[in-house]
Design a protein around this motif. Structure first.
Motif, PDB file in Angstrom:
ATOM      1  N   GLY A  48      -7.322  -6.452  -9.715  1.00 34.74           N
ATOM      2  CA  GLY A  48      -8.366  -7.419 -10.020  1.00 34.74           C
ATOM      3  C   GLY A  48      -9.261  -7.722  -8.834  1.00 34.74           C
ATOM      4  N   GLU A  49     -10.235  -8.574  -9.065  1.00 33.12           N
ATOM      5  CA  GLU A  49     -11.177  -8.959  -8.013  1.00 33.12           C
ATOM      6  C   GLU A  49     -10.829 -10.303  -7.393  1.00 33.12           C
ATOM      7  OE1 GLU A  49     -13.686  -7.124  -6.875  1.00 33.12           O
ATOM      8  OE2 GLU A  49     -13.214  -5.485  -8.262  1.00 33.12           O
ATOM      9  N   ALA A  85      -0.217  -0.355   3.708  1.00 33.27           N
ATOM     10  CA  ALA A  85       0.159   0.437   2.528  1.00 33.27           C
ATOM     11  C   ALA A  85      -0.426  -0.178   1.258  1.00 33.27           C
ATOM     12  CB  ALA A  85       1.674   0.546   2.432  1.00 33.27           C
ATOM     13  N   TRP A  86      -0.411  -1.511   1.179  1.00 31.72           N
ATOM     14  CA  TRP A  86      -0.974  -2.196   0.016  1.00 31.72           C
ATOM     15  C   TRP A  86      -2.492  -2.063  -0.030  1.00 31.72           C
ATOM     16  CZ3 TRP A  86      -1.864  -4.003  -4.488  1.00 31.72           C
ATOM     17  CH2 TRP A  86      -2.768  -5.032  -4.711  1.00 31.72           C
ATOM     18  N   LEU A  87      -3.159  -2.334   1.072  1.00 30.40           N
ATOM     19  CA  LEU A  87      -4.621  -2.281   1.095  1.00 30.40           C
ATOM     20  C   LEU A  87      -5.129  -0.871   0.805  1.00 30.40           C
ATOM     21  CD1 LEU A  87      -5.424  -4.575   4.168  1.00 30.40           C
ATOM     22  CD2 LEU A  87      -5.641  -5.141   1.751  1.00 30.40           C
ATOM     23  N   ASP A  88      -4.475   0.134   1.388  1.00 29.30           N
ATOM     24  CA  ASP A  88      -4.883   1.518   1.148  1.00 29.30           C
ATOM     25  C   ASP A  88      -4.614   1.913  -0.303  1.00 29.30           C
ATOM     26  OD1 ASP A  88      -5.628   1.708   3.789  1.00 29.30           O
ATOM     27  OD2 ASP A  88      -3.806   2.745   4.444  1.00 29.30           O
ATOM     28  N   HIS A 148      15.083  -4.664  -3.271  1.00 32.01           N
ATOM     29  CA  HIS A 148      14.839  -4.730  -4.712  1.00 32.01           C
ATOM     30  C   HIS A 148      13.343  -4.707  -5.037  1.00 32.01           C
ATOM     31  CE1 HIS A 148      19.097  -5.684  -5.545  1.00 32.01           C
ATOM     32  NE2 HIS A 148      19.035  -6.274  -4.371  1.00 32.01           N
ATOM     33  N   VAL A 149      12.514  -4.431  -4.035  1.00 34.83           N
ATOM     34  CA  VAL A 149      11.063  -4.343  -4.250  1.00 34.83           C
ATOM     35  C   VAL A 149      10.659  -2.872  -4.280  1.00 34.83           C
ATOM     36  CG1 VAL A 149       8.794  -5.028  -3.411  1.00 34.83           C
ATOM     37  CG2 VAL A 149      10.762  -6.508  -2.979  1.00 34.83           C
ATOM     38  N   PRO A 150      10.026  -2.409  -5.357  1.00 35.60           N
ATOM     39  CA  PRO A 150       9.625  -0.995  -5.438  1.00 35.60           C
ATOM     40  C   PRO A 150       8.669  -0.616  -4.308  1.00 35.60           C
ATOM     41  CG  PRO A 150       9.368  -2.107  -7.553  1.00 35.60           C
ATOM     42  CD  PRO A 150       9.643  -3.172  -6.550  1.00 35.60           C
ATOM     43  N   THR A 151       8.771   0.616  -3.856  1.00 37.19           N
ATOM     44  CA  THR A 151       7.902   1.081  -2.768  1.00 37.19           C
ATOM     45  C   THR A 151       6.799   2.004  -3.263  1.00 37.19           C
ATOM     46  OG1 THR A 151       9.410   2.928  -2.334  1.00 37.19           O
ATOM     47  CG2 THR A 151       9.750   0.899  -1.070  1.00 37.19           C
ATOM     48  N   THR A 152       6.870   2.409  -4.535  1.00 29.87           N
ATOM     49  CA  THR A 152       5.911   3.395  -5.033  1.00 29.87           C
ATOM     50  C   THR A 152       4.837   2.802  -5.942  1.00 29.87           C
ATOM     51  OG1 THR A 152       7.448   3.916  -6.846  1.00 29.87           O
ATOM     52  CG2 THR A 152       7.567   5.287  -4.859  1.00 29.87           C
ATOM     53  N   THR A 153       5.119   1.684  -6.604  1.00 23.70           N
ATOM     54  CA  THR A 153       4.134   1.091  -7.511  1.00 23.70           C
ATOM     55  C   THR A 153       3.183   0.177  -6.739  1.00 23.70           C
ATOM     56  OG1 THR A 153       5.471  -0.871  -8.017  1.00 23.70           O
ATOM     57  CG2 THR A 153       5.854   1.115  -9.348  1.00 23.70           C
ATOM     58  N   LEU A 154       2.003  -0.042  -7.328  1.00 17.92           N
ATOM     59  CA  LEU A 154       1.037  -0.937  -6.685  1.00 17.92           C
ATOM     60  C   LEU A 154       1.571  -2.361  -6.609  1.00 17.92           C
ATOM     61  CD1 LEU A 154      -2.631  -0.093  -7.757  1.00 17.92           C
ATOM     62  CD2 LEU A 154      -1.656  -0.194  -5.451  1.00 17.92           C
ATOM     63  N   VAL A 155       2.203  -2.824  -7.692  1.00 15.18           N
ATOM     64  CA  VAL A 155       2.770  -4.168  -7.676  1.00 15.18           C
ATOM     65  C   VAL A 155       3.824  -4.280  -6.583  1.00 15.18           C
ATOM     66  CG1 VAL A 155       4.151  -5.840  -8.958  1.00 15.18           C
ATOM     67  CG2 VAL A 155       2.291  -4.650 -10.095  1.00 15.18           C
ATOM     68  N   GLY A 156       4.648  -3.245  -6.454  1.00 20.87           N
ATOM     69  CA  GLY A 156       5.667  -3.245  -5.415  1.00 20.87           C
ATOM     70  C   GLY A 156       5.070  -3.274  -4.024  1.00 20.87           C
ATOM     71  N   VAL A 190      -2.461  -7.400 -10.381  1.00 22.83           N
ATOM     72  CA  VAL A 190      -2.426  -5.989 -10.751  1.00 22.83           C
ATOM     73  C   VAL A 190      -1.989  -5.915 -12.216  1.00 22.83           C
ATOM     74  CG1 VAL A 190      -1.416  -3.721 -10.288  1.00 22.83           C
ATOM     75  CG2 VAL A 190      -1.808  -5.316  -8.394  1.00 22.83           C
ATOM     76  N   THR A 191      -2.766  -5.232 -13.040  1.00 27.84           N
ATOM     77  CA  THR A 191      -2.433  -5.133 -14.465  1.00 27.84           C
ATOM     78  C   THR A 191      -1.288  -4.144 -14.680  1.00 27.84           C
ATOM     79  OG1 THR A 191      -3.937  -3.300 -14.946  1.00 27.84           O
ATOM     80  CG2 THR A 191      -4.866  -5.534 -14.990  1.00 27.84           C
ATOM     81  N   SER A 192      -0.779  -4.132 -15.903  1.00 25.73           N
ATOM     82  CA  SER A 192       0.310  -3.213 -16.240  1.00 25.73           C
ATOM     83  C   SER A 192      -0.136  -1.756 -16.143  1.00 25.73           C
ATOM     84  CB  SER A 192       0.822  -3.501 -17.649  1.00 25.73           C
ATOM     85  OG  SER A 192      -0.244  -3.396 -18.597  1.00 25.73           O
TER      86      SER A 192
END
Length: 318
Positions: free
Chosen positions: A237-238, A214-217, A137-145, A230-232
């Motif tokens: 963010g920093e 995948a997240w860091l890249d 149930h976690v998206p694989t394409t969005t940054l938040v995911g 991560v904003t909408s």
């Protein structure tokens, strides 16, 4: 004969601690503990003010009555004990004797523990099987995911506390052929910051290192905090996320997976790793290499919970 009487020295004037001394004394407690003590003391002060009583220095009867009122209001024993610790800390910090050390207050606390009970409600462990269910149930394409997938998998694979997940820095990670070595600079059991190393293998099924990369890249993070807001609009963010964010991520996806949100917390990732390792017969010492528990008895509680149906005494006749 006249004898000269010795002149008594003038009484020493009280010396206030310097600003550096106060700062280092403050550093003896973690920031989270200081915040918790502050909230507890505000509660105590408000209770005292409503009754025209003095909070610091407080007398024994005031503290005993306050703790009793907390118990009558249905507060958990752990919460009441924390407020007692905060009162003690406030008095000791001010150079005053603590009323919490009086036998009358100690008796009240013992009575509260016997009457209210101290057994904590165990949160559900997010086991390997549970993690697989949640990840669906976690998206694989969005940054938040990508962030949340890496957060869940790394928190689980490292048996990290939520504060440790939130505090991870890129500089504390070293990628190698077998996985990634992570140094935890400071933790609940390492308040002085000696550092604890945790090895996270690449893995075959869950693949936590792949999710981390995948997240860091995707976020373009080269240094500083690993996990950030991560904003909408997809802006990263920093600043590092908080431990509360870690807990909220676990709860959010547990809910999406149809699991009971109330049963899960940030600790579920850590408990899930230990439980999964125990289920698969991992050696106690090897489990502790990852979890960094100081007391093996804590780990054995997970093992006993995992083994409670194995070789059951009633298996032959029930």
């Amino acid at each position: 004969m006249n004898y000269m009487m010795p002149i008594a020295p003038a009484p020493a004037q009280p010396h206030e601690p310097s600003e550096p001394a106060r700062r280092y004394a403050q550093a003896s407690k973690s920031a989270a503990t200081i915040r918790a003590y502050g909230a507890a003391l505000r509660s105590f002060e408000a209770w005292c003010k409503a009754r025209a009583l003095v909070a610091v220095p407080a007398d024994v009867a005031t503290v005993a009555d306050f703790l009793s009122a907390e118990a009558d209001a249905g507060r958990k024993v752990s919460s009441i004990a924390q407020k007692a610790a905060a009162i003690r800390w406030a008095h000791k910090t001010a150079g005053l004797p603590s009323p919490t050390e009086a036998e009358a207050v100690q008796n009240v606390m013992r009575g509260i523990r016997r009457s209210v009970g101290v057994a904590p409600k165990q949160k559900a462990p997010a086991t390997a099987e549970c993690i697989l269910t949640i990840l669906a149930h976690v998206p694989t394409t969005t940054l938040v995911g990508k962030r949340d997938r890496a957060l869940l998998l790394l928190g689980f694979a490292g048996a990290f506390r939520r504060s440790e997940v939130a505090g991870l820095l890129v500089e504390d990670m070293a990628l190698g052929d077998n996985g990634v070595d992570i140094t935890i600079r400071k933790s609940k059991t390492d308040q002085e910051g000696r550092g604890q190393a945790v090895a996270i293998p690449h893995g075959v099924h869950l693949k936590p290192v792949e999710a981390l990369n995948a997240w860091l890249d995707g976020a373009g993070i080269k240094s500083g905090p690993v996990f950030r807001a991560v904003t909408s609009r997809g802006q990263v963010g920093e600043e590092a996320i908080t431990g509360h964010t870690v807990a909220n991520v676990v709860k959010r996806y547990a809910g999406r997976a149809g699991l009971s949100v109330a049963d899960f917390s940030g600790h579920s990732l850590r408990a899930g790793f230990v439980t999964s390792a125990a289920d698969r017969g991992a050696d106690l010492n090897r489990i502790m290499d990852v979890s960094r528990h100081v007391d093996p008895r804590t780990v054995r509680t997970y093992i006993r919970r995992s083994d409670r149906y194995k070789n059951h005494a009633g298996a032959g006749f029930l």
